[in-house]
Motif scaffolding. Structure first.
Motif: not given
Length: 599
Positions: A400-403, A446-448, A467-468
């Motif tokens: 996963x990669x977050x903001x 960009x998933x909050x 994995x979202x």
């Protein structure tokens, strides 16, 4: 078994081939015959049902939505579709926690909807493979509920991995195993009683606590899954992708395991990709007993094609994160599975020597058991390769990669993704595509936090994103609600802004778009019989270029080149069939691949 699926590699050349061999290098893999079984060369497209198309506007994709969009896949040029789980489930792990293997979850539709999907796919010439989850069920499965009610020592509990706990009263976990999703792999269901001497009882779950592991030493479990296979075969499916295929059997005695519990020990750095020890060193993975199980499954599938016509073959594909590669090919021996995902290819570093070595070794190993190699670059469990390849070379792949994380280079990532897919679809064997990769969809960063649903996020105390980001609903139409996913705008996960310009209606018919590249590659692969071709080394700059010649059984030759170096390189003499991006004055630029029909 058909004769076309029991082939061994040609590793030597006749003397009159020596001049040709000197010019083009040794033959690495012999071609299949023109009558090769469909699964040896098929391109199979993965649909994640909750994110493909939503027919009723509730924000979750469903089976009628899939059926309505199947003509798109026919036109894309794939041979089959693989559907991630659609079974009745409480959705603790997006359907990989199955409560009823013979029922459709209401969020996806009904058995009638499944039958309609299968019928429509057949009309369009598409085969359908469904996901099967045999390592574990949901804790809401009727068998597990019966096990809880029956109590310690019961026949019902023997279907799962119940054990007495450790410590004086059994109130400590039976061993130190950890869950893939973090935390202990054990959940307690009864406390011990010092007065009576009763020990505390626990059950094993290598994944979420709502996913109890089956006991595959129990004959009832084996018989049940044979019946599940027959149920779906009778409804017309063409095969099964087997989830966690290497995890069903645990080492006798469940010995302690001090290392982290991971699907694969994935080390990428300045050195080569490697596994620090064989996967089966871990007592929960790749134990030899799994192969007896799959030999039984293969017999069930062979019985569904009693005529022996290769066109009627029903198949098994293993999700098995197994190393070394010789352990992986054990799953595709002639009496076991037909395919196994080539994960070493997926995780290979973006360096010519490593990528070339993976391809050569994969074909060599698969040929020893007469199986095809099954290439893959993205799926519902890993960061999409349009983003993964935009990260700095040499870093381990993230989950996963977050903001707030370092962001991939979107331009470089897409360019490399187009290039490696061009190479992949030119290679002999089968290949899997993940929904939306033909659009160049990136991982969503960009998933909050409040929208995340992966159990890894919650079980890691919200430190592992999960994995979202690779499961975002498809982008069909740039100016429609939910980008055409439905007509209400409802979404179970939000779509990032970048998806709008990548929607299907923004790319179809547009020269140079990623969608049109995929359509060209798939049409060319079929026209030139690349899936059944042989592969020969093409000498070149080993540190800069991955280069092969795909040789069809009729003698036609297509050169496959991928330039990973810093400068452009010359193409061999012949007719350019396709390039992943524009050439540089007739030369192949950095991070670009091409097919050339040789003179």
């Amino acid at each position: 078994m058909t004769s076309s699926s029991t082939r061994t590699a040609q590793t030597t050349l006749r003397s009159d081939d020596s001049a040709q061999a000197q010019r083009e290098g040794v033959l690495l893999h012999a071609p299949d015959g023109p009558d090769a079984a469909w699964w040896r060369h098929a391109v199979i497209y993965q649909i994640y049902p909750r994110s493909w198309a939503d027919s009723n506007g509730d924000g979750i994709g469903d089976l009628p939505g899939i059926t309505s969009r199947l003509p798109y896949l026919r036109d894309l040029g794939v041979d089959a579709v693989w559907l991630s789980p659609f079974y009745r489930s409480p959705m603790a792990d997006a359907g990989y926690d199955v409560a009823d293997y013979r029922a459709i979850d209401p969020i996806f539709g009904t058995l009638g909807d499944a039958d309609a999907l299968l019928a429509r796919a057949k009309e369009l010439g598409l085969r359908v493979i469904v996901d099967l989850v045999p390592n574990h069920s949901s804790d809401e499965h009727a068998w597990f509920q019966a096990a809880l009610a029956a109590g310690p020592g019961s026949a019902e509990r023997e279907r799962y991995m119940f054990r007495e706990g450790s410590g004086p009263t059994g109130d400590e976990p039976p061993n130190n195993w950890r869950s893939i999703f973090h935390g202990t792999a054990w959940t307690q269901v009864e406390r011990g009683d010092a007065a009576t001497g009763a020990k505390g009882q626990w059950y094993l779950h290598l994944f979420d606590s709502k996913q109890p592991d089956f006991n595959w030493q129990n004959p009832q479990v084996r018989e049940e899954f044979h019946d599940i296979l027959r149920f779906w075969l009778d409804r017309g499916v063409d095969g099964f992708r087997v989830d966690v295929a290497h995890g069903l059997v645990k080492k006798d005695g469940l010995p302690p395991w001090e290392a982290e519990t991971v699907m694969i020990d994935d080390h990428q750095g300045e050195g080569e990709l490697h596994q620090s020890q064989p996967t089966n060193a871990a007592p929960m993975w790749d134990q030899d007993g799994v192969h007896e199980i799959y030999r039984g499954w293969r017999q069930v599938l062979e019985e569904a094609n009693l005529g022996g016509d290769p066109a009627g073959d029903k198949i098994l594909c293993a999700e098995a994160w197994v190393e070394p590669i010789e352990r992986l090919t054990d799953y595709t021996r002639s009496d076991e599975m037909h395919q196994a995902f080539n994960f070493p290819f997926l995780v290979s570093p973006w360096k010519a020597p490593e990528l070339r070595a993976v391809i050569v070794e994969s074909l060599r190993a698969a040929d020893t058991v007469g199986a095809p190699t099954t290439w893959v670059m993205s799926n519902h469990d890993v960061v999409r390769h349009a983003s993964r390849l935009g990260l700095p070379i040499g870093l381990p792949r993230p989950n996963g990669i977050g903001p707030n994380d370092p962001q991939p280079d979107a331009v470089a990532g897409l360019r490399r993704a187009r290039a490696v897919t061009t190479l992949m679809l030119g290679l002999p064997g089968s290949a899997y595509l993940y929904q939306g990769e033909e659009l160049g969809l990136p991982e969503s960063s960009e998933v909050p936090d409040e929208a995340r649903q992966d159990p890894a996020w919650f079980r890691s105390d919200k430190t592992e994103l999960g994995r979202d980001g690779c499961r975002i609903p498809m982008a069909w139409e740039a100016d429609a609600p939910a980008l055409g996913f439905n007509d209400t705008g409802e979404l179970w996960l939000p779509q990032p802004a970048a998806y709008r310009e990548l929607a299907v209606d923004q790319q179809i018919g547009v020269p140079g778009s990623t969608l049109e590249l995929y359509r060209t590659l798939l049409a060319g692969r079929r026209e030139h019989d690349l899936g059944t071709g042989g592969l020969r080394a093409l000498p070149g700059d080993d540190d800069q270029v991955v280069a092969f010649v795909n040789e069809a059984h009729d003698g036609a030759r297509v050169a496959l080149l991928l330039n990973l170096g810093a400068t452009s390189v010359a193409l061999p003499a012949g007719r350019l069939l396709v390039a992943s991006d524009e050439l540089d004055d007739g030369r192949l630029p950095t991070d670009t691949a091409a097919w050339v029909l040789l003179d």
